[in-house]
Design an enzyme around this catalytic site. Structure first.
Site, mmCIF file in Angstrom:
data_model
loop_
_atom_site.group_PDB
_atom_site.id
_atom_site.type_symbol
_atom_site.label_atom_id
_atom_site.label_comp_id
_atom_site.label_asym_id
_atom_site.label_seq_id
_atom_site.Cartn_x
_atom_site.Cartn_y
_atom_site.Cartn_z
ATOM 1 C CD1 TRP A 36 -0.842 2.249 2.438
ATOM 2 C CD2 TRP A 36 -2.746 1.797 1.348
ATOM 3 N NE1 TRP A 36 -1.692 3.317 2.615
ATOM 4 C CE2 TRP A 36 -2.869 3.063 1.955
ATOM 5 C CE3 TRP A 36 -3.830 1.295 0.608
ATOM 6 C CZ2 TRP A 36 -4.030 3.831 1.843
ATOM 7 C CZ3 TRP A 36 -4.987 2.069 0.506
ATOM 8 C CH2 TRP A 36 -5.067 3.324 1.122
ATOM 9 C CG ASN A 38 -1.021 6.829 3.005
ATOM 10 O OD1 ASN A 38 -0.629 5.774 3.436
ATOM 11 N ND2 ASN A 38 -1.091 7.906 3.769
ATOM 12 C CG ASP A 39 -0.177 11.278 2.912
ATOM 13 O OD1 ASP A 39 -1.192 10.710 2.488
ATOM 14 O OD2 ASP A 39 -0.108 11.822 4.029
ATOM 15 C CD GLN A 55 3.019 8.303 5.708
ATOM 16 O OE1 GLN A 55 2.238 7.988 6.588
ATOM 17 N NE2 GLN A 55 4.315 8.464 5.949
#
Ligand code: FRU
Length: 537
Positions: A36, A38-39, A55
């Protein structure tokens, strides 16, 4: 010596990422090495390369204890993976190394400032105590990149955490205190703005400014910006930088509640990214956002000086850096955070991707965004067609199909010039479908009377709980509209009228669904230029 947590993450990502095929990844958007993402974090240029951290939860395709993934690039388009840079492995960040930013110190070492989540200190709601921490590259980096090999580890500073709840202004919530954005001032000292929620309801969210002489010893200066108008919870991931002689503040408010005066099409309810343009008095450390005279009068619009950065369905937590040639470059997480975890446990080995990096400029106090020019080196197979007519029968164009394209499209009414401001328009709606087969598609719809552009992914294989549609008002141009559409397997980034607005969206139609079709109610005319984007240009 690296920690056992970091060693385990590196062993895991090396082993598992070998199983991921190129077909599972977007072609020119950065996806996680495994698991995964993110940011974007620590977006910077040093040692002769662009560096992007992210992230990262390597162990599943869902959000989990945050690591920092790492990738490098020569041109902001083709990324090369590096091993994970940080793992949650200390008493102050063991529940997660949250977002942060990077800066090169005068001695050539690269400094990362990030948020640590303390696994032992939780509030009754289960939120971790959040503090700000530093990690620094072991060796200085040189411009030829010589010291940026994999042995140049980021070492967490022994004085961590460098900022805690004790450094917050009164009312500041130590459990919602994160995402430092660092820069150096002309006198060589450092500043950082950090997001914080204030427990005082009338203040709601605040961006706090801190200063440091050396990047290690920090102190609270002031609240640089506060939103007392209740347009959202925390304003996560702030960015603060100048373009020309203006100062820009970008932040990502969670759970915005505002409604646009004309019916909620500027900021939809939920997570948004907004920006303000203003002046910054550096000596006094005062940021003053600009409002136009019309905005000042507008009582209906409580957020008159807040502008959306991207009006699509999937965009959050962007980060802005300065390239060696002075360009301001922004990259964002191309995912709506509230929908990122809705997929099944074993559905994907990798999930989420970044946007294409975008060049930012200012025109009439508004951000203009364009894909980085480096993308053009990856163009191949140009198709250019002028004056294609569309009507009520859906049509395709022989040479234009596929899932990985850079398309420029100029739409105009029949028998009118692009600048004709006449209210009469030869068509009443226009639709373009892409990633389409008989059952699926993602659709872009334009209503020239109301100047409303809608992205509709209701037939694109999304989980039912996901938001399906979003509309924005675009500049009225007598039925003319310019679009640049970047397609990359499961996403589209749509740059409208030269980049004055952007809509980003992800979709999950079967990869074989590669049709692109056009139709209009009434007659419209298109000029199209399209390029394939090759991974190996
Ligand atoms: C934004 C965010 C940040 C935080 C990080 C955690 O998406 O919630 O505020 O630092 O993600 O992964």
């Amino acid at each position: 010596m690296i920690s056992k947590e970091l060693a385990a993450a590196r062993e895991y990502e090396k082993r598992k990422s070998a199983e991921v095929t190129e077909e599972e990844r977007p072609v020119y958007h950065l996806s996680p090495l495994i698991g995964w993402l993110n940011d974007p974090n620590g977006f910077s240029y040093y040692g002769g390369k662009y560096h992007l951290f992210y992230q990262y939860h390597p162990y599943s395709s869902h959000w989990g204890p945050m690591h920092w993934g790492h990738a490098v690039s020569d041109d902001l388009v083709r990324w090369e993976y590096r091993q994970a840079a940080m793992a949650p492995d200390t008493d102050y960040d063991g529940a997660g190394c949250f977002s942060g930013s990077a800066i090169t110190m005068p001695d050539g070492r690269q400094l990362l400032m990030y948020t640590g989540c303390d696994p032992e200190n939780l509030d009754p709601d289960g939120r971790w105590r959040q503090t700000q921490c530093i990690a620094v590259s072991e060796k200085p980096v040189t411009d030829d990149g010589a010291e940026m090999d994999e042995t140049n580890e980021f070492i967490k500073y022994e004085g961590n955490p460098v900022l805690t709840g004790a450094d917050l202004p009164s009312g500041g919530d130590p459990y919602e205190f994160r995402d430092p954005y660092i820069w150096r001032t002309k006198d060589g000292s450092y500043r950082s703005i950090i997001a914080n929620a204030n427990r005082d309801e009338s203040k709601a969210t605040q961006l706090c400014l801190y200063s440091s002489p050396d990047g290690f010893e920090w102190k609270f200066d002031k609240v640089l910006f506060e939103d007392s108008r209740h347009v959202g919870l925390m304003w996560e991931c702030p960015n603060f930088f100048s373009i020309d002689d203006r100062q820009i503040l970008i932040a990502s408010p969670m759970d915005m509640e505002v409604e646009d005066a004309e019916g909620s099409i500027r900021f939809p309810k939920g997570n948004n990214v907004c920006y303000m343009v203003g002046d910054y008095d550096e000596a006094e450390e005062v940021f003053t956002p600009h409002q136009s005279a019309a905005q000042e009068k507008s009582e209906k619009d409580p957020v008159a000086s807040y502008h959306p950065v991207d009006c699509g369905l999937d965009f959050y937590a962007p980060q802005v850096m300065t390239a060696p040639d002075g360009r301001r470059i922004m990259i964002g997480w191309m995912q709506d955070p509230s929908m990122g975890n809705l997929h099944g446990e074993d559905e994907f080995r990798i999930f989420c991707q970044m946007t294409v990096p975008r060049e930012l400029t200012l025109r009439n106090e508004r951000l203009i965004q364009r894909p980085v020019r480096e993308l053009e080196s990856y163009w191949s197979g140009r198709v250019r067609l002028a004056s294609i007519e569309t009507g009520p029968d859906e049509r395709s164009i022989e040479e234009i199909y596929g899932r990985t394209l850079d398309i420029e499209l100029e739409l105009r009414p029949a028998e009118q010039t692009a600048e004709d401001e006449s209210e009469e328009c030869s068509y009443s709606s226009f639709s373009m479908k892409f990633a389409a087969d008989d059952e699926h598609c993602c659709e872009l719809i334009y209503d020239p009377q109301r100047s409303i552009l809608t992205i509709d992914r209701s037939r694109s294989g999304q989980n039912d709980e996901m938001t399906k549609r979003r509309s924005i008002r675009v500049r009225r141009r007598g039925g003319s509209l310019d679009l640049r559409i970047l397609l990359d397997r499961w996403s589209a980034e749509i740059f409208i009228n030269g980049g004055e607005q952007v809509m980003s969206v992800t979709y999950y139609t079967p990869i074989e669904a590669d049709r692109i079709t056009f139709r209009s109610e009434g007659k419209a005319v298109l000029d199209i230029s399209s390029h394939k984007i090759a991974a190996d240009a």
